[in-house]
Design an enzyme around this catalytic site. Structure first.
Site, PDB file in Angstrom:
ATOM      1  N   CYS A  13       0.830  -1.251   0.139  1.00 42.86           N
ATOM      2  CA  CYS A  13       0.116   0.075  -0.007  1.00 42.86           C
ATOM      3  C   CYS A  13       0.814   1.221   0.008  1.00 42.86           C
ATOM      4  CB  CYS A  13      -0.773   0.051   1.269  1.00 42.86           C
ATOM      5  SG  CYS A  13      -1.862   1.352   1.619  1.00 42.86           S
ATOM      6  N   CYS A  16       0.112   3.892   2.629  1.00 44.07           N
ATOM      7  CA  CYS A  16       0.433   3.131   4.197  1.00 44.07           C
ATOM      8  C   CYS A  16       1.891   3.713   4.312  1.00 44.07           C
ATOM      9  CB  CYS A  16       0.415   1.694   3.983  1.00 44.07           C
ATOM     10  SG  CYS A  16      -1.404   1.357   3.846  1.00 44.07           S
TER      11      CYS A  16
END
Length: 90
Positions: A13, A16
């Site tokens: 991600c 993230c």
């Protein structure tokens, strides 16, 4: 008294990775008041489902009783997280 910050993420991600240094700075600065749990959603789907995590990054702030004070979806700035932590301590 300790507030818990649950950081739901995945290694693949991109956002993230943007969230990581923000959480790390908070943990460094508030270490005695804050407990950080990093939760990989790929490895912990049951926990992600329990917290109804549908997109990542998601950050959940809990007070010392384990009650959810605030849930943030997407990259969240330090100021917002700090405000929720202070609310959880109140």
């Amino acid at each position: 008294m300790s507030v818990t910050l649950k950081d739901f993420y995945a290694d693949w991600c991109g956002p993230c990775k943007t969230q990581d240094p923000i959480v790390e700075d908070l943990e460094e600065d508030l270490g005695d008041r804050l407990s950080v749990e990093k939760i990989d959603v790929d490895e912990n789907q049951d926990v992600a489902n329990e917290y109804q995590v549908r997109s990542i990054p998601t950050i959940v702030i809990e007070d010392e009783d384990g009650s959810v004070i605030e849930k943030f979806i997407g990259v969240t700035q330090r100021e917002e997280l700090e405000a929720a932590i202070e609310q959880a301590e109140a």
